[in-house]
Design a protein around this motif. Structure first.
Motif, PDB file in Angstrom:
ATOM      1  N   GLY A 173       4.739 -21.252  30.826  1.00  0.00           N
ATOM      2  CA  GLY A 173       5.452 -22.527  30.757  1.00  0.00           C
ATOM      3  C   GLY A 173       5.963 -22.771  29.352  1.00  0.00           C
ATOM      4  O   GLY A 173       6.012 -21.875  28.509  1.00  0.00           O
ATOM      5  N   LYS A 174       6.331 -24.000  29.071  1.00  0.00           N
ATOM      6  CA  LYS A 174       6.870 -24.353  27.766  1.00  0.00           C
ATOM      7  C   LYS A 174       5.753 -24.394  26.743  1.00  0.00           C
ATOM      8  O   LYS A 174       4.787 -25.133  26.888  1.00  0.00           O
ATOM      9  N   MET A 175       5.875 -23.621  25.696  1.00  0.00           N
ATOM     10  CA  MET A 175       4.868 -23.584  24.644  1.00  0.00           C
ATOM     11  C   MET A 175       5.297 -24.425  23.453  1.00  0.00           C
ATOM     12  O   MET A 175       4.745 -25.483  23.179  1.00  0.00           O
ATOM     13  N   VAL A 176       6.318 -23.962  22.758  1.00  0.00           N
ATOM     14  CA  VAL A 176       6.770 -24.644  21.541  1.00  0.00           C
ATOM     15  C   VAL A 176       7.394 -25.988  21.899  1.00  0.00           C
ATOM     16  O   VAL A 176       8.260 -26.087  22.768  1.00  0.00           O
ATOM     17  N   GLY A 177       6.919 -27.022  21.210  1.00  0.00           N
ATOM     18  CA  GLY A 177       7.468 -28.353  21.429  1.00  0.00           C
ATOM     19  C   GLY A 177       6.918 -29.083  22.637  1.00  0.00           C
ATOM     20  O   GLY A 177       7.389 -30.173  22.957  1.00  0.00           O
ATOM     21  N   ASN A 178       5.939 -28.510  23.294  1.00  0.00           N
ATOM     22  CA  ASN A 178       5.349 -29.162  24.466  1.00  0.00           C
ATOM     23  C   ASN A 178       4.409 -30.261  23.991  1.00  0.00           C
ATOM     24  O   ASN A 178       3.355 -29.997  23.421  1.00  0.00           O
ATOM     25  N   THR A 343      -0.273 -25.406  13.721  1.00  0.00           N
ATOM     26  CA  THR A 343       0.051 -24.568  14.876  1.00  0.00           C
ATOM     27  C   THR A 343      -0.136 -25.327  16.177  1.00  0.00           C
ATOM     28  O   THR A 343       0.590 -25.101  17.149  1.00  0.00           O
ATOM     29  N   ALA A 344      -1.083 -26.273  16.189  1.00  0.00           N
ATOM     30  CA  ALA A 344      -1.327 -27.055  17.400  1.00  0.00           C
ATOM     31  C   ALA A 344      -0.154 -27.977  17.698  1.00  0.00           C
ATOM     32  O   ALA A 344       0.291 -28.092  18.845  1.00  0.00           O
ATOM     33  N   VAL A 345       0.346 -28.656  16.681  1.00  0.00           N
ATOM     34  CA  VAL A 345       1.470 -29.566  16.869  1.00  0.00           C
ATOM     35  C   VAL A 345       2.705 -28.804  17.344  1.00  0.00           C
ATOM     36  O   VAL A 345       3.489 -29.302  18.162  1.00  0.00           O
ATOM     37  N   CYS A 346       2.865 -27.576  16.866  1.00  0.00           N
ATOM     38  CA  CYS A 346       4.020 -26.765  17.275  1.00  0.00           C
ATOM     39  C   CYS A 346       3.849 -26.168  18.667  1.00  0.00           C
ATOM     40  O   CYS A 346       4.807 -25.621  19.224  1.00  0.00           O
ATOM     41  N   GLY A 347       2.633 -26.251  19.215  1.00  0.00           N
ATOM     42  CA  GLY A 347       2.400 -25.698  20.541  1.00  0.00           C
ATOM     43  C   GLY A 347       1.996 -24.238  20.534  1.00  0.00           C
ATOM     44  O   GLY A 347       1.943 -23.601  21.586  1.00  0.00           O
ATOM     45  N   ILE A 352      -6.903 -28.725  20.310  1.00  0.00           N
ATOM     46  CA  ILE A 352      -8.254 -28.845  19.772  1.00  0.00           C
ATOM     47  C   ILE A 352      -8.420 -28.000  18.511  1.00  0.00           C
ATOM     48  O   ILE A 352      -9.336 -28.228  17.717  1.00  0.00           O
ATOM     49  N   SER A 353      -7.510 -27.027  18.263  1.00  0.00           N
ATOM     50  CA  SER A 353      -7.612 -26.202  17.064  1.00  0.00           C
ATOM     51  C   SER A 353      -7.286 -26.987  15.798  1.00  0.00           C
ATOM     52  O   SER A 353      -7.456 -26.479  14.693  1.00  0.00           O
ATOM     53  N   ALA A 354      -6.835 -28.235  15.968  1.00  0.00           N
ATOM     54  CA  ALA A 354      -6.619 -29.101  14.809  1.00  0.00           C
ATOM     55  C   ALA A 354      -7.937 -29.576  14.219  1.00  0.00           C
ATOM     56  O   ALA A 354      -7.963 -30.122  13.113  1.00  0.00           O
ATOM     57  N   LEU A 355      -9.022 -29.372  14.956  1.00  0.00           N
ATOM     58  CA  LEU A 355     -10.333 -29.834  14.511  1.00  0.00           C
ATOM     59  C   LEU A 355     -11.312 -28.673  14.423  1.00  0.00           C
ATOM     60  O   LEU A 355     -11.172 -27.667  15.120  1.00  0.00           O
TER      61      LEU A 355
END
Length: 645
Positions: A173-178, A343-347, A352-355
């Motif tokens: 499915g859509k990864m980047v920007g999702n 990387t999480a914000v970019c998809g 959860i990898s932001a923490l």
């Protein structure tokens, strides 16, 4: 009858499979672990019906078995199905009612994407038990959440994942920007309160379910009703408020996060007949502070009180405790992972990898928050902002019970908490259940440890806190709940009639540790621990059979007079069983009261949390038990006062 369930695929090199039993859909890849063992399991679904029973060694068997705990089940039982009793019988004195169990049901779509078990769509299972007839009827349905409605085609029945969820990355499915991160799948816990049934998730509104048909009635905006009572916010505001105001439109608007994120674990104060729930603020996930709001409802969902506490620490709470005078939070410390958040914000990685966990201190903060600030037991309001630092670093997973006692001689307050906790070294947001988001596979070895490191795993502890009349902590200790049982354990359960007051027995899911491979997880045993005389009794499901969370059903006035319900996952035969145990006979030959078989085509994956709802007749019996328990409790307190204890 052939099974209709969609099964997963295990990556075992073909040289390890006898040619006659090699499924054509087995995916091959380069694998590690021991050189002869497949390390990872893909959870891509396949329509194979074959059950392969390897006859090589325990290592191969263990890794093969693990996949069957996460088999996607697309079939539903929309009409009651009578279960066959394969052992024992339902006793005539069994309190009639319904056992509700929720958890994920789907892990892979039809377009190449897989999701973490925590992001799997909620699948509600029910076992309606009639003690008078000895019959048990089974139903199972998907919870029709907003995400489920978007991701499943109602005509073809095909699935296409569009929501990332907090723990997954979409491959097909859509990864980047999702930005569809908050995928409320209502798969974590279930509650019946005020005659209404709900399925909950960690971070959103519960979904209301019709208890008879299991039809989804829609979201229930429980917190929205809190406008009836003005929140009492106890805060320590500073410049972080400015940062919060900047984050809110991004999190609320772009990522569609709820301002108040409900926790999936609730509490029931049986003596006051209150439902207690808790929420946290979405923006605090990224800020070095935490805001927690507690709500108390009566049986008509009338909000009786709410309080918000601002804590100057970056915490993640999954479960919590309460007593007559306090809300109790075990502060699992976290920190913002800057590279991971980008990387999480970019998809490109799970949100959860932001923490990440923050093991910077050797102690564990315990916050005692005043439940009734104007009614302090010892007439002194301690500074709740200052946590009690327990002399042990642990990540608390689940709480079994908490209670407090006042020393009649000196007026000191003693608080006891029974919980499961693990080491910060073992807990990892990106390895829970052994799911590897980069490959979309399960590696169960992640959930186990090497010999000599067993104390890193989840185990049961008892935390003791002593406060003097001025609210000062004079003692805080963390010990094994029962030193006679040192195996990995989780999901502590108890007689709900003893919730919030002193209890003797704790039941939990654990492992015998006898497997050569994966000795600690999945769980295969129910253990009964005596917190007073430290005795231990256990029941094991047997080889290649695993269990979930045990649930206690009261039968009489004694604390252990009742039954335990537990689902047994016989992975070697791809069958699920509902097992009823006599709680007083755990460890004896006649401990199993009944075992009932779920039809193979309705075999379901590992469940998370359950709830026992007595029927009208069962409720009347339960109320009698509760009344007798309250009378006994009052008499005991009176006698203690007379004796000067």
């Amino acid at each position: 009858m052939q099974a209709k369930a969609c099964h997963n695929i295990i990556n075992i090199p073909p040289k390890l499979l006898p040619p006659a039993k090699l499924p054509s859909t087995v995916a091959m890849s380069q694998l590690t672990l021991p050189s002869h063992v497949a390390r990872a399991i893909t959870i891509t679904t396949s329509p194979t019906h074959e059950v392969y029973t390897p006859e090589i060694d325990d290592t191969i068997t263990a890794f093969w078995d693990y996949q069957f705990l996460f088999v996607s089940q697309r079939s539903e039982a929309t009409e009651p199905v009578s279960l066959r009793v394969v052992e024992g019988s339902i006793p005539s004195d069994f309190p009639s009612g319904t056992y509700y169990l929720t958890g994920p049901g789907l892990f892979a779509d039809d377009h190449g994407s897989t999701v973490h078990p925590l992001d799997g769509h909620g699948y509600l299972r029910t076992f309606e038990i009639d003690g008078s007839t000895g019959q048990v009827k089974f139903m199972a349905r998907y919870i029709e959440t907003e995400a489920q409605a978007e991701e499943r085609d109602p005509v073809s029945g095909k699935w296409r994942f569009t929501h990332r969820g907090p723990f997954s990355v979409l491959k097909g499915g859509k990864m980047v920007g999702n930005t569809k991160v908050m995928k409320n799948v209502a798969n974590t816990s279930v509650l019946q309160w005020g005659g209404r049934l709900f399925c909950l998730w960690e971070g959103g509104d519960p979904y209301e379910i019709d208890s008879k048909t299991l039809n989804t009635l829609g979201k229930f905006e429980l917190i929205k009703n809190s406008d009836q009572v003005e929140d009492k916010k106890i805060s320590n505001s500073d410049f972080l408020d400015v940062a919060a105001q900047i984050l809110k439109p991004i999190l609320y608007g772009v990522f569609k996060m709820s301002p108040k994120r409900l926790l999936s674990h609730y509490k029931i104060d049986t003596r006051r007949n209150r439902l207690l729930i808790m929420s946290c603020n979405a923006e605090d996930m990224l800020l070095p502070r935490s805001n927690f709001t507690f709500y108390e409802f009566d049986s008509n969902f009338q909000l009786l009180q709410s309080q918000e506490f601002e804590i100057s620490d970056h915490l993640m709470i999954h479960d919590w405790a309460f007593t007559d005078t306090h809300y109790i939070l075990f502060g699992n410390r976290i920190k913002l992972d800057i590279p991971g958040s980008m990387t999480a914000v970019c998809g490109l990685s799970p949100m959860i990898s932001a923490l990440s966990v923050n093991p910077s201190k050797p102690t564990s903060p315990i916050y005692l928050l005043p439940r009734f600030p104007n009614k302090q037991t010892n007439n002194v309001e301690r500074d709740w902002r200052k946590p009690i630092e327990a002399p042990s670093q642990m990540w608390v997973l689940h709480v079994g019970n908490a209670f407090e006692e006042i020393d009649e001689q000196n007026g000191n307050l003693n608080i006891q908490i029974q919980a499961s906790g693990c080491s910060y070294q073992w807990f990892n947001f990106q390895k829970m259940f052994g799911y590897d988001w980069q490959s979309g596979k399960l590696d169960p070895s992640m959930m186990n440890v090497e010999e000599g490191e067993e104390k890193l795993l989840p185990h049961l502890v008892q935390v003791s806190i002593n406060l003097d009349t001025k609210g000062n902590c004079t003692k805080c200790s963390v010990n094994d709940l029962n030193p006679q049982w040192n195996k990995a354990a989780d999901f502590p359960a108890m007689n709900p009639e003893f919730s919030g007051r002193k209890n003797t027995y704790v039941y939990a899911a654990t492992s015998t540790g006898s497997r050569q491979a994966l000795p600690h997880f999945p769980f295969d045993t129910v253990v009964k621990l005596n917190a007073v005389d430290k005795s231990v009794q256990k029941w094991s499901a047997g080889r290649r059979r695993f269990i979930g969370e045990p649930v206690f059903i009261p039968r009489g006035t004694k604390e252990d007079d009742g039954y335990l319900l537990v689902v047994e996952y016989a992975v070697s035969t791809q069958r699920c069983y509902l097992v009823i145990l006599d709680a007083q006979k755990i460890g004896e030959k006649n401990e199993v009261v009944a075992r009932l078989e779920v039809p193979r085509h309705l075999n379901f994956p590992l469940g998370f949390h359950g709830f026992w709802a007595p029927s009208n007749s069962g409720l009347a019996n339960l109320q009698k038990i509760e009344s007798k328990c309250k009378d006994s409790w009052s008499m005991m307190k009176d006698n203690m006062v007379k004796l000067g204890q």
